[in-house]
Write a protein that holds these residues in place. Structure first.
Motif, PDB file in Angstrom:
ATOM      1  N   VAL A 123     -14.004   2.800  30.935  1.00 53.08           N
ATOM      2  CA  VAL A 123     -12.972   2.254  31.816  1.00 53.08           C
ATOM      3  C   VAL A 123     -12.116   3.341  32.463  1.00 53.08           C
ATOM      4  CG1 VAL A 123     -10.826   0.900  31.869  1.00 53.08           C
ATOM      5  CG2 VAL A 123     -12.889  -0.047  30.810  1.00 53.08           C
ATOM      6  N   PRO A 124     -11.600   4.336  31.711  1.00 52.41           N
ATOM      7  CA  PRO A 124     -10.770   5.363  32.368  1.00 52.41           C
ATOM      8  C   PRO A 124     -11.484   6.092  33.498  1.00 52.41           C
ATOM      9  CG  PRO A 124     -10.470   5.462  29.993  1.00 52.41           C
ATOM     10  CD  PRO A 124     -11.624   4.532  30.253  1.00 52.41           C
ATOM     11  N   ARG A 125     -12.751   6.477  33.288  1.00 50.13           N
ATOM     12  CA  ARG A 125     -13.511   7.172  34.324  1.00 50.13           C
ATOM     13  C   ARG A 125     -13.786   6.264  35.509  1.00 50.13           C
ATOM     14  NH1 ARG A 125     -18.851   9.356  32.078  1.00 50.13           N
ATOM     15  NH2 ARG A 125     -19.091   9.915  34.295  1.00 50.13           N
ATOM     16  N   PHE A 126     -14.070   4.986  35.225  1.00 47.25           N
ATOM     17  CA  PHE A 126     -14.341   4.039  36.304  1.00 47.25           C
ATOM     18  C   PHE A 126     -13.097   3.837  37.169  1.00 47.25           C
ATOM     19  CE2 PHE A 126     -14.388  -0.227  38.094  1.00 47.25           C
ATOM     20  CZ  PHE A 126     -15.615  -0.245  38.725  1.00 47.25           C
ATOM     21  N   LEU A 127     -11.946   3.669  36.533  1.00 43.79           N
ATOM     22  CA  LEU A 127     -10.704   3.471  37.284  1.00 43.79           C
ATOM     23  C   LEU A 127     -10.343   4.713  38.096  1.00 43.79           C
ATOM     24  CD1 LEU A 127      -8.475   1.556  34.688  1.00 43.79           C
ATOM     25  CD2 LEU A 127      -9.838   0.622  36.566  1.00 43.79           C
ATOM     26  N   GLU A 128     -10.617   5.879  37.544  1.00 46.65           N
ATOM     27  CA  GLU A 128     -10.359   7.119  38.278  1.00 46.65           C
ATOM     28  C   GLU A 128     -11.224   7.197  39.526  1.00 46.65           C
ATOM     29  OE1 GLU A 128     -10.516  11.992  37.575  1.00 46.65           O
ATOM     30  OE2 GLU A 128     -11.053  10.614  35.955  1.00 46.65           O
ATOM     31  N   GLY A 129     -12.492   6.811  39.383  1.00 45.85           N
ATOM     32  CA  GLY A 129     -13.383   6.817  40.534  1.00 45.85           C
ATOM     33  C   GLY A 129     -12.979   5.786  41.570  1.00 45.85           C
ATOM     34  N   LEU A 183     -21.318   6.134  46.634  1.00 41.19           N
ATOM     35  CA  LEU A 183     -22.098   5.876  45.426  1.00 41.19           C
ATOM     36  C   LEU A 183     -22.558   7.174  44.784  1.00 41.19           C
ATOM     37  CD1 LEU A 183     -23.312   3.478  43.801  1.00 41.19           C
ATOM     38  CD2 LEU A 183     -25.391   3.771  45.150  1.00 41.19           C
ATOM     39  N   THR A 184     -22.980   8.115  45.609  1.00 41.32           N
ATOM     40  CA  THR A 184     -23.422   9.409  45.093  1.00 41.32           C
ATOM     41  C   THR A 184     -22.276  10.156  44.436  1.00 41.32           C
ATOM     42  OG1 THR A 184     -25.149   9.600  46.780  1.00 41.32           O
ATOM     43  CG2 THR A 184     -24.420  11.639  45.721  1.00 41.32           C
ATOM     44  N   PRO A 188     -21.416   5.414  39.477  1.00 43.27           N
ATOM     45  CA  PRO A 188     -20.970   4.368  38.554  1.00 43.27           C
ATOM     46  C   PRO A 188     -22.068   3.815  37.649  1.00 43.27           C
ATOM     47  CG  PRO A 188     -21.377   3.411  40.696  1.00 43.27           C
ATOM     48  CD  PRO A 188     -21.625   4.902  40.837  1.00 43.27           C
ATOM     49  N   GLY A 189     -23.315   4.210  37.899  1.00 45.76           N
ATOM     50  CA  GLY A 189     -24.433   3.605  37.192  1.00 45.76           C
ATOM     51  C   GLY A 189     -24.304   3.621  35.683  1.00 45.76           C
ATOM     52  N   ASN A 190     -23.823   4.723  35.110  1.00 42.41           N
ATOM     53  CA  ASN A 190     -23.698   4.837  33.662  1.00 42.41           C
ATOM     54  C   ASN A 190     -22.401   4.248  33.131  1.00 42.41           C
ATOM     55  OD1 ASN A 190     -26.160   6.219  33.449  1.00 42.41           O
ATOM     56  ND2 ASN A 190     -25.176   8.193  33.876  1.00 42.41           N
ATOM     57  N   LEU A 191     -21.533   3.790  34.032  1.00 42.65           N
ATOM     58  CA  LEU A 191     -20.216   3.301  33.618  1.00 42.65           C
ATOM     59  C   LEU A 191     -20.143   1.788  33.525  1.00 42.65           C
ATOM     60  CD1 LEU A 191     -17.988   5.590  35.897  1.00 42.65           C
ATOM     61  CD2 LEU A 191     -18.913   6.089  33.630  1.00 42.65           C
ATOM     62  N   VAL A 192     -21.022   1.106  34.242  1.00 41.45           N
ATOM     63  CA  VAL A 192     -20.917  -0.354  34.331  1.00 41.45           C
ATOM     64  C   VAL A 192     -22.092  -1.040  33.636  1.00 41.45           C
ATOM     65  CG1 VAL A 192     -19.670  -0.167  36.510  1.00 41.45           C
ATOM     66  CG2 VAL A 192     -22.148  -0.530  36.548  1.00 41.45           C
ATOM     67  N   SER A 193     -21.802  -2.257  33.146  1.00 40.32           N
ATOM     68  CA  SER A 193     -22.844  -3.087  32.546  1.00 40.32           C
ATOM     69  C   SER A 193     -23.473  -3.992  33.595  1.00 40.32           C
ATOM     70  CB  SER A 193     -22.260  -3.940  31.416  1.00 40.32           C
ATOM     71  OG  SER A 193     -21.679  -3.141  30.411  1.00 40.32           O
TER      72      SER A 193
END
Length: 217
Positions: A123-129, A183-184, A188-193
């Motif tokens: 979640v922290p990395r996803f929100l940062e992105g 996207l590049t 996000p591929g490794n961050l999301v289900s």
């Protein structure tokens, strides 16, 4: 700000009746704390309706549900026009392009909805992105009129990315010219289900403005 997302499954023969009933929700305009409403028919599932309603906060929304909702709902007759309804509530975390509901209500013609479930540890990395890559990338795209990034109020790690566009062609251009680069960079591929998306052209008679147009964040 609270976003209420309603999804309704409607049979083909009742779409017109549903649309007419939805137009009767114009009475929302006088409810304290109401910031606007918009919606339309799903691009992927033509018999699915999306309705998005914006509220100043959870307190005013709960007050509306307790005091006003049932009367408007019954008078609209809408219960007889759909087969199934799903309601989700989201709290905004980021405004995209400094957006407020008025930007969507006044300027947007096409809504894009993206739904994602993020791995808890990511979640922290996803929100940062989202804050540093996706939001600026969308905000700088031609024809993008505003949007919100919001977290589900009951399902942890589930998010709604809502963006508004001057028309659908601008979103298609974003998807072909801008989205691949973002996207590049975001990876996000490794961050999301899960990650799914849909969109709708805004139905004009479903669009409701607050009686006093306020630009709240």
């Amino acid at each position: 700000m609270l976003i209420k997302l309603i999804k309704c499954k409607v049979s083909p023969e009742k779409k017109e009746a549903f649309s007419k009933a939805q137009a009767l929700w114009s009475r929302l305009s006088d409810i304290p704390g109401f910031l606007g409403q918009a919606g339309g028919w799903s691009k992927k599932h033509p018999c699915r309706a999306f309705i998005l309603t914006f509220w100043k906060d959870r307190h005013v929304y709960d007050s509306f549900m307790k005091n006003d909702h049932e009367e408007i709902f019954q008078q609209s007759g809408q219960a007889q026009t759909y087969e199934k309804m799903d309601v989700q509530l989201y709290e905004t975390l980021y405004n995209i392009k400094g957006a407020v509901p008025a930007d969507i209500l006044e300027e947007g013609a096409f809504l894009r909805l993206a739904f994602t479930r993020v791995k808890k540890e990511s979640v922290p990395r996803f929100l940062e992105g989202q804050e540093n890559i996706w939001n600026p990338g969308m905000a700088s795209s031609l024809g993008m009129t505003g949007g919100f990034f919001a977290g589900h109020t009951e399902s942890e790690c589930c998010y709604l990315i809502l963006s508004s566009w001057a028309d659908e062609s601008f979103h298609r251009r974003y998807q072909s010219d801008v989205f691949p680069k973002l996207l590049t960079n975001a990876k996000p591929g490794n961050l999301v289900s899960t990650l799914t998306g849909d969109g709708c052209v805004i139905e004009e008679n479903w669009r409701v403005m607050p009686a006093v147009m306020g630009r709240h964040s």
